[in-house]
Design a protein around this motif. Sequence first.
Motif, PDB file in Angstrom:
ATOM      1  N   VAL A  12     -28.386  43.971  53.609  1.00  0.00           N
ATOM      2  CA  VAL A  12     -29.800  44.440  53.194  1.00  0.00           C
ATOM      3  C   VAL A  12     -29.564  43.782  51.656  1.00  0.00           C
ATOM      4  CG1 VAL A  12     -30.735  46.530  52.683  1.00  0.00           C
ATOM      5  CG2 VAL A  12     -29.604  46.452  54.839  1.00  0.00           C
ATOM      6  N   THR A  13     -30.922  43.141  52.234  1.00  0.00           N
ATOM      7  CA  THR A  13     -31.511  42.546  50.775  1.00  0.00           C
ATOM      8  C   THR A  13     -33.128  43.413  49.605  1.00  0.00           C
ATOM      9  OG1 THR A  13     -32.996  41.554  51.518  1.00  0.00           O
ATOM     10  CG2 THR A  13     -31.381  40.020  51.329  1.00  0.00           C
ATOM     11  N   TYR A  14     -32.886  43.428  48.465  1.00  0.00           N
ATOM     12  CA  TYR A  14     -33.866  44.099  47.551  1.00  0.00           C
ATOM     13  C   TYR A  14     -34.203  43.073  46.949  1.00  0.00           C
ATOM     14  CZ  TYR A  14     -31.687  48.256  49.676  1.00  0.00           C
ATOM     15  OH  TYR A  14     -30.860  48.636  50.791  1.00  0.00           O
ATOM     16  N   ASP A  15     -35.939  43.404  46.568  1.00  0.00           N
ATOM     17  CA  ASP A  15     -36.142  42.573  45.701  1.00  0.00           C
ATOM     18  C   ASP A  15     -35.912  43.228  44.336  1.00  0.00           C
ATOM     19  OD1 ASP A  15     -39.221  44.113  44.717  1.00  0.00           O
ATOM     20  OD2 ASP A  15     -38.359  44.485  46.514  1.00  0.00           O
ATOM     21  N   ASP A  16     -36.486  42.383  43.321  1.00  0.00           N
ATOM     22  CA  ASP A  16     -36.300  43.489  41.550  1.00  0.00           C
ATOM     23  C   ASP A  16     -37.727  43.087  40.972  1.00  0.00           C
ATOM     24  OD1 ASP A  16     -37.246  40.418  42.060  1.00  0.00           O
ATOM     25  OD2 ASP A  16     -35.628  39.258  40.385  1.00  0.00           O
ATOM     26  N   LEU A  17     -38.823  43.794  42.043  1.00  0.00           N
ATOM     27  CA  LEU A  17     -39.873  43.859  41.672  1.00  0.00           C
ATOM     28  C   LEU A  17     -40.643  42.565  41.116  1.00  0.00           C
ATOM     29  CD1 LEU A  17     -39.074  47.024  39.467  1.00  0.00           C
ATOM     30  CD2 LEU A  17     -39.298  46.887  41.862  1.00  0.00           C
ATOM     31  N   ASP A  18     -40.148  41.638  41.480  1.00  0.00           N
ATOM     32  CA  ASP A  18     -41.365  39.982  40.975  1.00  0.00           C
ATOM     33  C   ASP A  18     -41.110  38.764  41.510  1.00  0.00           C
ATOM     34  OD1 ASP A  18     -42.938  39.190  38.833  1.00  0.00           O
ATOM     35  OD2 ASP A  18     -41.499  38.551  37.819  1.00  0.00           O
ATOM     36  N   GLU A  19     -40.552  39.742  42.525  1.00  0.00           N
ATOM     37  CA  GLU A  19     -40.403  37.802  43.968  1.00  0.00           C
ATOM     38  C   GLU A  19     -39.188  37.249  44.224  1.00  0.00           C
ATOM     39  OE1 GLU A  19     -45.144  36.713  45.640  1.00  0.00           O
ATOM     40  OE2 GLU A  19     -44.648  35.832  42.843  1.00  0.00           O
ATOM     41  N   GLY A  20     -38.349  37.918  43.356  1.00  0.00           N
ATOM     42  CA  GLY A  20     -36.526  37.443  43.514  1.00  0.00           C
ATOM     43  C   GLY A  20     -35.914  38.695  43.978  1.00  0.00           C
ATOM     44  N   THR A  21     -34.229  38.605  44.226  1.00  0.00           N
ATOM     45  CA  THR A  21     -34.044  39.078  45.224  1.00  0.00           C
ATOM     46  C   THR A  21     -33.246  40.037  43.689  1.00  0.00           C
ATOM     47  OG1 THR A  21     -32.437  37.360  45.389  1.00  0.00           O
ATOM     48  CG2 THR A  21     -33.655  38.812  47.022  1.00  0.00           C
ATOM     49  N   ASP A  22     -32.427  41.782  44.105  1.00  0.00           N
ATOM     50  CA  ASP A  22     -31.763  41.990  42.835  1.00  0.00           C
ATOM     51  C   ASP A  22     -30.166  42.351  43.879  1.00  0.00           C
ATOM     52  OD1 ASP A  22     -30.701  43.427  40.765  1.00  0.00           O
ATOM     53  OD2 ASP A  22     -31.973  44.859  40.517  1.00  0.00           O
ATOM     54  N   ASN A  23     -29.777  42.718  42.759  1.00  0.00           N
ATOM     55  CA  ASN A  23     -28.268  43.605  43.785  1.00  0.00           C
ATOM     56  C   ASN A  23     -27.777  44.287  42.376  1.00  0.00           C
ATOM     57  OD1 ASN A  23     -26.112  41.554  42.002  1.00  0.00           O
ATOM     58  ND2 ASN A  23     -27.507  39.678  42.770  1.00  0.00           N
ATOM     59  N   LEU A  24     -26.534  44.848  43.137  1.00  0.00           N
ATOM     60  CA  LEU A  24     -25.639  45.541  42.412  1.00  0.00           C
ATOM     61  C   LEU A  24     -24.667  45.257  41.677  1.00  0.00           C
ATOM     62  CD1 LEU A  24     -26.929  49.004  44.073  1.00  0.00           C
ATOM     63  CD2 LEU A  24     -27.414  47.864  41.287  1.00  0.00           C
ATOM     64  N   THR A  25     -24.018  44.618  41.971  1.00  0.00           N
ATOM     65  CA  THR A  25     -22.730  43.609  42.142  1.00  0.00           C
ATOM     66  C   THR A  25     -22.556  43.645  40.466  1.00  0.00           C
ATOM     67  OG1 THR A  25     -23.487  41.380  43.305  1.00  0.00           O
ATOM     68  CG2 THR A  25     -21.886  41.079  41.697  1.00  0.00           C
ATOM     69  N   GLY A  26     -21.281  44.508  40.348  1.00  0.00           N
ATOM     70  CA  GLY A  26     -20.810  45.116  38.986  1.00  0.00           C
ATOM     71  C   GLY A  26     -21.178  46.489  38.256  1.00  0.00           C
ATOM     72  N   TYR A  27     -21.579  46.598  39.341  1.00  0.00           N
ATOM     73  CA  TYR A  27     -21.985  48.368  39.350  1.00  0.00           C
ATOM     74  C   TYR A  27     -21.348  48.997  39.649  1.00  0.00           C
ATOM     75  CZ  TYR A  27     -24.643  53.237  39.891  1.00  0.00           C
ATOM     76  OH  TYR A  27     -25.478  54.230  39.954  1.00  0.00           O
ATOM     77  N   ARG A  28     -20.931  50.183  38.346  1.00  0.00           N
ATOM     78  CA  ARG A  28     -19.199  50.690  38.472  1.00  0.00           C
ATOM     79  C   ARG A  28     -19.349  52.250  37.224  1.00  0.00           C
ATOM     80  NH1 ARG A  28     -20.850  46.847  34.806  1.00  0.00           N
ATOM     81  NH2 ARG A  28     -19.104  47.295  33.159  1.00  0.00           N
ATOM     82  N   SER A  29     -18.452  52.973  37.875  1.00  0.00           N
ATOM     83  CA  SER A  29     -18.236  54.224  37.054  1.00  0.00           C
ATOM     84  C   SER A  29     -16.957  54.499  36.570  1.00  0.00           C
ATOM     85  CB  SER A  29     -18.618  55.137  37.981  1.00  0.00           C
ATOM     86  OG  SER A  29     -18.530  56.596  37.237  1.00  0.00           O
ATOM     87  N   VAL A  30     -17.023  55.154  34.907  1.00  0.00           N
ATOM     88  CA  VAL A  30     -15.615  55.551  34.424  1.00  0.00           C
ATOM     89  C   VAL A  30     -15.138  56.091  35.125  1.00  0.00           C
ATOM     90  CG1 VAL A  30     -15.731  53.195  33.227  1.00  0.00           C
ATOM     91  CG2 VAL A  30     -16.520  55.455  32.696  1.00  0.00           C
ATOM     92  N   LEU A  31     -16.172  57.470  35.582  1.00  0.00           N
ATOM     93  CA  LEU A  31     -15.791  58.390  35.834  1.00  0.00           C
ATOM     94  C   LEU A  31     -15.264  59.024  37.350  1.00  0.00           C
ATOM     95  CD1 LEU A  31     -19.208  60.345  34.995  1.00  0.00           C
ATOM     96  CD2 LEU A  31     -17.678  60.179  33.242  1.00  0.00           C
ATOM     97  N   HIS A  32     -14.460  59.868  37.499  1.00  0.00           N
ATOM     98  CA  HIS A  32     -13.322  60.699  38.346  1.00  0.00           C
ATOM     99  C   HIS A  32     -13.239  61.775  38.865  1.00  0.00           C
ATOM    100  CE1 HIS A  32     -11.115  56.566  39.309  1.00  0.00           C
ATOM    101  NE2 HIS A  32     -10.657  56.682  38.043  1.00  0.00           N
ATOM    102  N   GLY A  33     -13.402  62.103  40.090  1.00  0.00           N
ATOM    103  CA  GLY A  33     -13.326  63.284  40.855  1.00  0.00           C
ATOM    104  C   GLY A  33     -13.291  63.483  42.139  1.00  0.00           C
ATOM    105  N   PRO A  34     -12.931  63.924  42.883  1.00  0.00           N
ATOM    106  CA  PRO A  34     -12.944  63.900  44.629  1.00  0.00           C
ATOM    107  C   PRO A  34     -13.724  63.122  45.097  1.00  0.00           C
ATOM    108  CG  PRO A  34     -14.362  66.507  44.287  1.00  0.00           C
ATOM    109  CD  PRO A  34     -13.505  65.887  42.046  1.00  0.00           C
ATOM    110  N   LYS A  35     -13.581  62.810  46.501  1.00  0.00           N
ATOM    111  CA  LYS A  35     -13.429  62.146  47.522  1.00  0.00           C
ATOM    112  C   LYS A  35     -14.813  63.145  47.880  1.00  0.00           C
ATOM    113  CE  LYS A  35      -9.666  58.733  48.608  1.00  0.00           C
ATOM    114  NZ  LYS A  35      -9.332  58.162  49.273  1.00  0.00           N
TER     115      LYS A  35
END
Length: 759
Positions: free
Chosen positions: A576-599
């Motif tokens: 699945v690909t997503y645009d960047d609002l300007d005719e390019g593509t965007d991704n969530l590479t490196g998107y992360r969280s430092v918070l923890h909780g139950p699965k």
Amino acid sequence: MTARLSLYRKAEEELYKLDRSIKAQFYDFCHNFRNNPDLPGLRKKKLKGDSRIWSARIDRDHRALLTPTGVGADGTESWLVLAVRHRKDVYEELQVAVNRVTGEIEFVDLAVVGDSALRRAGITLTPAEPDKQPPKPVPAPEPAAPALLAAYDAGQLRDLGVAEQLIGLALTVTTSAELDQLLEGAPLLSKDVLYGLAAGMDIEEVRKEITAPVSLDQRPDPDDFAAALSRTKVTTVDDAVRNVIEEGDFRAWKVFLHPTQERIVHRHYNGPARVSGGPGTGKTIVALHRVKHLAEQLPPGDNKRILLTTFTKNLTTDLRLRLASLVDPALLARVDIAHIDQLAARVLGENTAPGHAKQRVYDHVALNEMRQLLAELDDRRWEPEFILEEWEQVILGQSIPTRSEYFKARRAGRGRALTRPERNHIWKLIEQFTARLDKLGVETWGQAAERAARFEIERAAKIRDRRNNGGEHREDSSGMRHLGYRYRHIVVDEAQDLRPAHWKMLRAMANPDLSNDMFIAGDAHQRIYDHQVALGALGVNIRGRSSRLTLSYRTTREILTEALRVVQPKSTNAKVTYDDLDEGTDNLTGYRSVLHGPKPGFVHYDSWDDELTGLVTTLTTWRKELSSNGNGAPLDPSGRIAVCVADREMVSQTMNYLATKAGITCAELTKDGPKGDGEIHVGTMHRFKGLEYQRLAIVGASDGIIPRTGMIERYRTEDPLRYEHEQRKARSLLFVAATRARDALIVSWHGKPSPYLPI
């Protein structure tokens, strides 16, 4: 001799966790220290490991760790409080330094690092105030395991800005759990860099998106703590410590920005700028702080020079409340806060004679009218949804006035191509459809946006003509007393859901020749409406002025991991690909969280009734767990628990079941926010946009419901591009819903599960 005290961020974070009585003693300590830093009762002494860190006594069991940062011209010493903690957590090996990249003061806290990582690095912590018992023997190092960051070396980490004291440790950690322990007390840049690398970002991505935005132009002096203090976000104890004590964690949101966010907020842009990022990365917080920053730069006056806008009414209400907590009333009065349709309606009101205004209807009303028209014409060549979207996205989106212009129009993202005869036929249908709406005296919000855009474009043209002819123009949001641009600055939140006509209207409302004219926050992964745009084609040029946030401050890592699998499925056949609002593509590479909780929990039921029965059990458990904050206080009536479903019918069924079978009061989420004061909020996925709950249940996540099979399956063979578009939109909707959960998430279904669920 007197002293000036400031609080390092870590010290504030530690204060939040202390009992009120200890906070009060800390304030007394600050009072005494400021009056006489050499007071004998403070028992101030240097740590052996780093002579720049001093320990001072708050009470019998608690210590303040401080570092001197200079002496003023009047002889007043300046000190920075680095940490506030129990004496058993004070070690000789704690260190403070000036970061080689940011030039800020960094306190490196090895007290929170796991024993296994310390052993592999050959580090033994020495208590500054040892107990009388002999120290425990240090176990032998564990057998070597593959290092988590084995692909990198010390030089690379050093260049990226990782604190020197953490580099060796970072290269020895072998698990994500060890990395979490290492970074719990780490400086922000070190934390971001190491989490980014561990999340799969490559060196250049980390350098560009994390290190470069916070880098100084010149290498700082590592011994100049006075200069470093000026670059470090601190709270001056003299006038702020009582607020820290009383306001708790909210102060961290209101005052502190992550260094990457802060640079985005305060940067000078020579044109429109955009910030993107996944849910919970702080895009809205950045937008609000950007408004504050811009308002503080305004010249004196009382007109509303700044526009803050978003897609829906309930989001606008939330923005207004949050901004009111961030700026004083005088600055708030300079900001016009309005949702985008409200803004369009205001423009139309200025340009429509009394008694000639049309009633505006939502898309589902227009769709019913289109269905009736096609039925009356016995025209079965096209689905009513396709015709309506062609009109909204192509004809209204590009302000196409004539049939001949429609024949030449680009239809990017619309799926199957149309022949000239097909376009001719569609144009005739749309002419009949708009005539039908005119006869009823109504118009869609898409029509309203397009008309408002035309009025604003004409107005902007008049302003340019007057300026070119030497006439006066002045910006004013009323637009009536002066012929001038309505706003000096425009800030847009949830930008991914605006229509093309909205962007044309906004572009015409601010002077494109001035800097800092537009600031845009949005994420195409969260687009839940059919309004795909290319900003550059609409006159909003963001090239070279885009930033990306990758650290989530809201959603736990466990929830985020499952949510990402919705929009980024592992199957190569489901890319699945997503645009960047300007005719390019965007991704969530490196998107992360430092918070923890139950699965997150994924639960199957045989029937819808069984699923609702299971929901009652889940809500009953959650209500008990949240019924007290530890001091006997009742559950916040505004709602910390919510139930998310696919459509309005399921909302009614769920609320009725909870009320009649379990006596649980509910409040329905509407476009205006929660309706009623019920304990549990219930709404469709669309209504959860921009909201946050401690605990969330998504129910009815079955195949055929998410997505509605009958609505999109027909496109699979006859219009594959359209099929991909509808699939992407449905995935985004589920992604948005799942990431509204902060601490706990339960997803359930009856029958066959949705194909989007990560199970």
